[in-house]
Write an enzyme that holds these catalytic residues in place. Sequence first.
Site, PDB file in Angstrom:
ATOM      1  N   ARG A  49      -2.854  -3.140  -1.037  1.00  0.00           N
ATOM      2  CA  ARG A  49      -2.877  -3.450  -2.475  1.00  0.00           C
ATOM      3  C   ARG A  49      -1.827  -2.635  -3.217  1.00  0.00           C
ATOM      4  O   ARG A  49      -1.314  -3.075  -4.247  1.00  0.00           O
ATOM      5  CB  ARG A  49      -4.292  -3.219  -3.028  1.00  0.00           C
ATOM      6  CG  ARG A  49      -4.787  -1.810  -2.888  1.00  0.00           C
ATOM      7  CD  ARG A  49      -6.297  -1.686  -3.016  1.00  0.00           C
ATOM      8  NE  ARG A  49      -7.007  -1.996  -1.775  1.00  0.00           N
ATOM      9  CZ  ARG A  49      -8.330  -1.975  -1.632  1.00  0.00           C
ATOM     10  NH1 ARG A  49      -9.112  -1.698  -2.675  1.00  0.00           N
ATOM     11  NH2 ARG A  49      -8.886  -2.262  -0.482  1.00  0.00           N
TER      12      ARG A  49
ATOM     13  N   LYS B 160      -6.887   6.250  10.477  1.00  0.00           N
ATOM     14  CA  LYS B 160      -7.879   5.376  11.097  1.00  0.00           C
ATOM     15  C   LYS B 160      -8.378   5.994  12.396  1.00  0.00           C
ATOM     16  O   LYS B 160      -7.666   6.769  13.024  1.00  0.00           O
ATOM     17  CB  LYS B 160      -7.234   4.014  11.422  1.00  0.00           C
ATOM     18  CG  LYS B 160      -6.949   3.142  10.222  1.00  0.00           C
ATOM     19  CD  LYS B 160      -6.335   1.820  10.641  1.00  0.00           C
ATOM     20  CE  LYS B 160      -6.063   0.932   9.436  1.00  0.00           C
ATOM     21  NZ  LYS B 160      -7.286   0.446   8.761  1.00  0.00           N
TER      22      LYS B 160
ATOM     23  N   ASP C 267      -0.061   0.098  10.344  1.00  0.00           N
ATOM     24  CA  ASP C 267      -0.967   0.750   9.401  1.00  0.00           C
ATOM     25  C   ASP C 267      -1.827   1.773  10.136  1.00  0.00           C
ATOM     26  O   ASP C 267      -2.869   1.433  10.691  1.00  0.00           O
ATOM     27  CB  ASP C 267      -1.846  -0.294   8.705  1.00  0.00           C
ATOM     28  CG  ASP C 267      -2.805   0.335   7.704  1.00  0.00           C
ATOM     29  OD1 ASP C 267      -2.628   1.534   7.378  1.00  0.00           O
ATOM     30  OD2 ASP C 267      -3.726  -0.373   7.244  1.00  0.00           O
TER      31      ASP C 267
ATOM     32  N   LYS D 158       2.101  -9.456   2.629  1.00  0.00           N
ATOM     33  CA  LYS D 158       1.970  -8.034   2.969  1.00  0.00           C
ATOM     34  C   LYS D 158       2.710  -7.749   4.274  1.00  0.00           C
ATOM     35  O   LYS D 158       2.410  -8.344   5.318  1.00  0.00           O
ATOM     36  CB  LYS D 158       0.491  -7.656   3.104  1.00  0.00           C
ATOM     37  CG  LYS D 158       0.257  -6.227   3.629  1.00  0.00           C
ATOM     38  CD  LYS D 158      -1.236  -5.889   3.756  1.00  0.00           C
ATOM     39  CE  LYS D 158      -1.461  -4.532   4.423  1.00  0.00           C
ATOM     40  NZ  LYS D 158      -2.902  -4.204   4.612  1.00  0.00           N
TER      41      LYS D 158
ATOM     42  N   GLU E  43      -3.678   0.683   1.500  1.00  0.00           N
ATOM     43  CA  GLU E  43      -2.257   0.676   1.141  1.00  0.00           C
ATOM     44  C   GLU E  43      -1.721  -0.717   0.838  1.00  0.00           C
ATOM     45  O   GLU E  43      -0.725  -0.848   0.141  1.00  0.00           O
ATOM     46  CB  GLU E  43      -1.434   1.307   2.276  1.00  0.00           C
ATOM     47  CG  GLU E  43      -1.030   0.362   3.425  1.00  0.00           C
ATOM     48  CD  GLU E  43      -2.204  -0.231   4.186  1.00  0.00           C
ATOM     49  OE1 GLU E  43      -3.304   0.348   4.122  1.00  0.00           O
ATOM     50  OE2 GLU E  43      -2.036  -1.277   4.822  1.00  0.00           O
TER      51      GLU E  43
END
Length: 503
Positions: free
Chosen positions: A354, A280, A273, A268, A352
Site C-alpha cells: 500500500r 517475515k 518482500d 504492485k 509495504e
Amino acid sequence: MDFSIKTFDARTSLAQAKTGVMVVGVFENKVLTAAAAGLDGDGAISAAVKSGDITGKPGSTLLLRGLAGIAAERVLLVGLGKEAPVAPKDFNSACQAIARTLATVGAADTLISLPCDQVREREAGWAIQALVLALRESRYRFDEMKSKKEPVPAGVKKAALVLDAAAAASARAVLAQAVALANGIELTKDLGNLPPNVCTPTYLANTAKKLAKQFGFGVEVLDRKQMEALKMGSFLSVTNGTMEPPKFIVLKHLGGKTREAPTVLVGKGVTFDSGGISIKPGAAMDEMKYDMCGAASVLGTFRAIGEMNLKLNVIGVIPATENMPSGTATRPGDIVTSMSGQTIEILNTDAEGRLILCDALTYVERFKPAVVVDIATLTGACITALGHHNAGLFTRHDDVHDALADALIAAGKLSDDTAWRMPIEDSYQEQLKSNFADMANIGGAPGGSITAACFLERYTKAYTWAHLDIAGTAWKSGPAKGATGRPVPMLTTFLINRAQAAR
Ligand code: BES
Ligand code: MN
Ligand code: ZN
C-alpha cells in the site's frame, strides 16, 4: 503450439481429413455430436459409446486407432456432459482433457471438431479461446533456470480447429486474439516464476522497454532521483533497505481515439518482500518473489492488447522495488509524507504494498483517467477471506463504481478468472487511525484485506477506481508451485469489452 482454422465443404468430409488425431465430442446417454456421427460410418464410435468404454461425462476420453474409412490415424472421443447446449464448465473440462491427451499422444498434429457454437450462454469465440488457453497451458514449462533443459515435450504441436465456412472469418480473428492472450498469460507466468535475484525492478523495467519496442508502446522509466523530485516519500520509504535501484515504470498503449480518457492499470511490483524490519517468518518466504505478480499482470496484459492492437487508450504504471531489512531500512514508527501530502505512520514495514501503490495512485491523476484498476498481491488476509478461487475486488459503493465492479466481475466470469466483491465502508476506515500521523499503514487483523483497500481508497478520490487483491490467485504453492498468469484473462477481457463499448 501452432493454431489454425480449417473449414470443410460437403465434398471433403471429416472422414477424409488426414491428421494424427481427430478430436470429436460425445454426450452422456450415448448421444454423438454431429462431428462424431460423421465419423461413425462402420459404427465403431457408437459401439464404443454403447459398451460404456466412454461415458460422455465431462472430460472423459477414449482414444481409438485405425477406424475403417477414416483417414485420421486416431480419433479422440471426449465427453461433453449432458446433451447440447453444453455447460461452459463442462466444455472447459473437455478442453483440459483434450490438452492432457494431446500432450502425450504420439502424433504431431490434430484436427479438433467440437460444437463451439453450442455452449450455453456463450458465443463460439468463447469456446475457441477456452480451447486455445487449455492447450497452451498444458504445454507451458518454466525451465529457463535449469542447466539441463527437460526434454522437449512429446505430443501435438499443430492444432487446427474445424468450423463451418460461415463462421471461419470471425473465428480467425477470435483465434488471433486468444493466442495473443495466451502469450500475455505466459509472459506474466515467466516473470512471476523467475527468481528474485534475476527479476529485479531493473528487469521489470527492461521487460517494459522491450515490449514498448515490439508493440509500439510509449515507455518511461523513472529512477530514484526523479521519484524524489515527485516527492514520493511513501514509495521511497520502502526502498530504503535495499541495494536494488527502484524503478517507476509507465507504459502507454494509445490505440483509442485521441481524446478518449485512458484506462489505467497500476501493478504492485515488489520483486521480493522480506517484510523489511518487520521481517517475515522463514517458511515459504521464497514465495515472496511472487509479490510482483500485479506488475507482471500489467505487463502480460500489455503483451496481449499490444499483439491484438486493441482500439483503446491504456496506461500501465508499475512501482517496482524490493522490500529488505538493513541498517538504512525504514523502522516501525517512522512517519513519511506521501506524494499526496498525507502523512503515514509506518507501524509495520511488511505492509509495504500500500505504501508504494498510494504514490502510484496519486501519480496517475495526471492522466485524467476514465478508470483506474490497481492489481496487487496485497494481503494474506485476502487468502483467508476468499481462498485461492476468487480475487478480492474492492471499490467504493456508488452507481459509477458499482458499474465498474460489475464490468470486472463479468469479465472474470467470461474468462474463468473470477473476482468476488468485498466492502469498503467508513467503519473500516476507522481502524487506520494513527495517534501521530494522518493514518497508520495497518488496521489490525480484523478485515485485513478491507483495511488495506481502505488505505488505498484515500488516494483515489480524483477518479473512478477499483482494487484487485490477487494474493490468493496469482500463484500456486506446494508441488505445483508456479505463477498462474491471473488476472491477465480478466483484465484483457475487461479491456476488450471497454474497447467495444467505445466504438
Ligand atoms: N505481499 C504481502 C501479502 C501476501 C502475503 C500475499 C502472503 C500472499 C501471501 C504483503 O506485503 C504483506 O506482507 N501483507 C501483510 C500485511 C500486514 C502486515 C498488515 C500480511 O498480509 O500479513
Ligand atoms: Mn509485505
Ligand atoms: Zn508485499
